[in-house]
Design a protein around this motif. Structure first.
Motif, PDB file in Angstrom:
ATOM      1  N   LYS A 255       0.160  46.791 -70.181  1.00  0.00           N
ATOM      2  CA  LYS A 255       1.068  47.016 -69.036  1.00  0.00           C
ATOM      3  C   LYS A 255       1.752  45.443 -68.924  1.00  0.00           C
ATOM      4  CE  LYS A 255      -1.062  50.788 -67.052  1.00  0.00           C
ATOM      5  NZ  LYS A 255      -1.622  51.371 -65.895  1.00  0.00           N
ATOM      6  N   ALA A 256       3.035  45.711 -68.345  1.00  0.00           N
ATOM      7  CA  ALA A 256       3.640  44.166 -68.103  1.00  0.00           C
ATOM      8  C   ALA A 256       4.542  44.671 -67.122  1.00  0.00           C
ATOM      9  CB  ALA A 256       4.131  43.660 -69.371  1.00  0.00           C
ATOM     10  N   LEU A 257       4.921  43.595 -66.136  1.00  0.00           N
ATOM     11  CA  LEU A 257       5.972  43.672 -65.036  1.00  0.00           C
ATOM     12  C   LEU A 257       7.296  43.234 -65.818  1.00  0.00           C
ATOM     13  CD1 LEU A 257       6.809  44.030 -62.283  1.00  0.00           C
ATOM     14  CD2 LEU A 257       6.404  41.780 -61.876  1.00  0.00           C
ATOM     15  N   GLN A 258       8.148  44.431 -65.909  1.00  0.00           N
ATOM     16  CA  GLN A 258       9.668  43.954 -66.555  1.00  0.00           C
ATOM     17  C   GLN A 258      10.418  43.587 -65.380  1.00  0.00           C
ATOM     18  OE1 GLN A 258      11.447  47.211 -68.595  1.00  0.00           O
ATOM     19  NE2 GLN A 258      12.113  45.738 -70.591  1.00  0.00           N
ATOM     20  N   TYR A 259      11.163  42.665 -65.444  1.00  0.00           N
ATOM     21  CA  TYR A 259      12.061  42.152 -64.364  1.00  0.00           C
ATOM     22  C   TYR A 259      13.421  42.076 -65.103  1.00  0.00           C
ATOM     23  CZ  TYR A 259      14.790  38.790 -61.309  1.00  0.00           C
ATOM     24  OH  TYR A 259      15.506  38.560 -60.320  1.00  0.00           O
ATOM     25  N   SER A 260      14.469  42.875 -64.801  1.00  0.00           N
ATOM     26  CA  SER A 260      15.837  42.849 -65.254  1.00  0.00           C
ATOM     27  C   SER A 260      16.889  42.066 -64.427  1.00  0.00           C
ATOM     28  CB  SER A 260      16.191  44.518 -65.254  1.00  0.00           C
ATOM     29  OG  SER A 260      15.377  45.130 -66.053  1.00  0.00           O
ATOM     30  N   LYS A 261      16.831  42.222 -63.077  1.00  0.00           N
ATOM     31  CA  LYS A 261      17.737  41.519 -62.221  1.00  0.00           C
ATOM     32  C   LYS A 261      17.128  41.643 -60.831  1.00  0.00           C
ATOM     33  CE  LYS A 261      20.518  45.729 -61.720  1.00  0.00           C
ATOM     34  NZ  LYS A 261      21.746  46.399 -61.724  1.00  0.00           N
ATOM     35  N   PRO A 262      17.582  40.789 -60.042  1.00  0.00           N
ATOM     36  CA  PRO A 262      17.078  40.865 -58.624  1.00  0.00           C
ATOM     37  C   PRO A 262      17.189  42.293 -58.022  1.00  0.00           C
ATOM     38  CG  PRO A 262      18.793  39.189 -58.893  1.00  0.00           C
ATOM     39  CD  PRO A 262      18.947  40.052 -59.989  1.00  0.00           C
ATOM     40  N   GLU A 263      15.758  42.521 -57.556  1.00  0.00           N
ATOM     41  CA  GLU A 263      15.401  43.615 -57.042  1.00  0.00           C
ATOM     42  C   GLU A 263      15.489  44.921 -58.008  1.00  0.00           C
ATOM     43  OE1 GLU A 263      17.139  44.705 -53.345  1.00  0.00           O
ATOM     44  OE2 GLU A 263      17.247  42.479 -52.601  1.00  0.00           O
ATOM     45  N   ASP A 264      15.296  44.557 -59.320  1.00  0.00           N
ATOM     46  CA  ASP A 264      14.933  45.671 -60.429  1.00  0.00           C
ATOM     47  C   ASP A 264      13.978  45.182 -61.231  1.00  0.00           C
ATOM     48  OD1 ASP A 264      15.627  47.577 -62.036  1.00  0.00           O
ATOM     49  OD2 ASP A 264      17.465  46.928 -62.857  1.00  0.00           O
ATOM     50  N   PHE A 265      12.837  45.808 -60.921  1.00  0.00           N
ATOM     51  CA  PHE A 265      11.621  45.474 -61.765  1.00  0.00           C
ATOM     52  C   PHE A 265      10.768  46.611 -61.706  1.00  0.00           C
ATOM     53  CE2 PHE A 265      10.953  43.836 -57.705  1.00  0.00           C
ATOM     54  CZ  PHE A 265       9.896  44.307 -57.365  1.00  0.00           C
ATOM     55  N   GLY A 266       9.853  46.806 -62.605  1.00  0.00           N
ATOM     56  CA  GLY A 266       8.985  47.935 -62.796  1.00  0.00           C
ATOM     57  C   GLY A 266       7.863  47.641 -63.781  1.00  0.00           C
ATOM     58  N   VAL A 267       6.755  48.538 -63.685  1.00  0.00           N
ATOM     59  CA  VAL A 267       5.687  48.095 -64.729  1.00  0.00           C
ATOM     60  C   VAL A 267       5.949  48.942 -65.979  1.00  0.00           C
ATOM     61  CG1 VAL A 267       3.277  48.420 -65.144  1.00  0.00           C
ATOM     62  CG2 VAL A 267       3.899  47.886 -62.807  1.00  0.00           C
ATOM     63  N   VAL A 268       5.946  48.557 -67.241  1.00  0.00           N
ATOM     64  CA  VAL A 268       5.970  49.079 -68.374  1.00  0.00           C
ATOM     65  C   VAL A 268       4.974  48.945 -69.211  1.00  0.00           C
ATOM     66  CG1 VAL A 268       8.551  48.899 -68.146  1.00  0.00           C
ATOM     67  CG2 VAL A 268       7.538  47.186 -69.390  1.00  0.00           C
ATOM     68  N   GLU A 269       4.696  49.839 -70.208  1.00  0.00           N
ATOM     69  CA  GLU A 269       3.799  49.725 -71.343  1.00  0.00           C
ATOM     70  C   GLU A 269       4.421  48.893 -72.642  1.00  0.00           C
ATOM     71  OE1 GLU A 269      -0.053  50.536 -72.429  1.00  0.00           O
ATOM     72  OE2 GLU A 269       0.922  50.998 -70.651  1.00  0.00           O
ATOM     73  N   ILE A 270       3.935  47.878 -73.048  1.00  0.00           N
ATOM     74  CA  ILE A 270       4.612  47.105 -74.330  1.00  0.00           C
ATOM     75  C   ILE A 270       3.436  46.871 -75.234  1.00  0.00           C
ATOM     76  CG2 ILE A 270       6.325  45.878 -72.741  1.00  0.00           C
ATOM     77  CD1 ILE A 270       4.776  43.171 -72.893  1.00  0.00           C
ATOM     78  N   ASP A 271       3.923  46.240 -76.444  1.00  0.00           N
ATOM     79  CA  ASP A 271       2.970  46.162 -77.465  1.00  0.00           C
ATOM     80  C   ASP A 271       2.446  44.685 -77.021  1.00  0.00           C
ATOM     81  OD1 ASP A 271       3.619  48.324 -78.936  1.00  0.00           O
ATOM     82  OD2 ASP A 271       4.941  47.111 -80.034  1.00  0.00           O
ATOM     83  N   VAL A 272       1.022  44.517 -77.391  1.00  0.00           N
ATOM     84  CA  VAL A 272       0.472  43.281 -77.156  1.00  0.00           C
ATOM     85  C   VAL A 272       0.985  42.485 -78.379  1.00  0.00           C
ATOM     86  CG1 VAL A 272      -1.727  42.054 -77.507  1.00  0.00           C
ATOM     87  CG2 VAL A 272      -1.705  44.340 -76.268  1.00  0.00           C
TER      88      VAL A 272
END
Length: 56
Positions: A18-35
């Motif tokens: 799991k990683a925190l993905q930050y796209s732009k101010p006030e736009d982020f979320g937890v996503v599943e990514i490859d290690v």
């Protein structure tokens, strides 16, 4: 005593994390990514808990 850690006692490295993905101010979320690949001089740290302070 060798210079390399004994990996036989540790669990296998997972394929995803799991990683925190930050796209732009006030736009982020937890996503599943490859290690990402772990090199000879890299360290993978397993986080058990995390907190965020809401004060500005």
């Amino acid at each position: 005593m060798g210079s390399r850690a004994d990996t036989s006692r540790h669990e296998a490295v997972p394929k995803t994390m799991k990683a925190l993905q930050y796209s732009k101010p006030e736009d982020f979320g937890v996503v599943e990514i490859d290690v990402p690949p772990i090199g000879e001089e890299d360290v993978l740290v397993k986080i058990e808990a995390c907190g965020v302070c809401g004060t500005v």
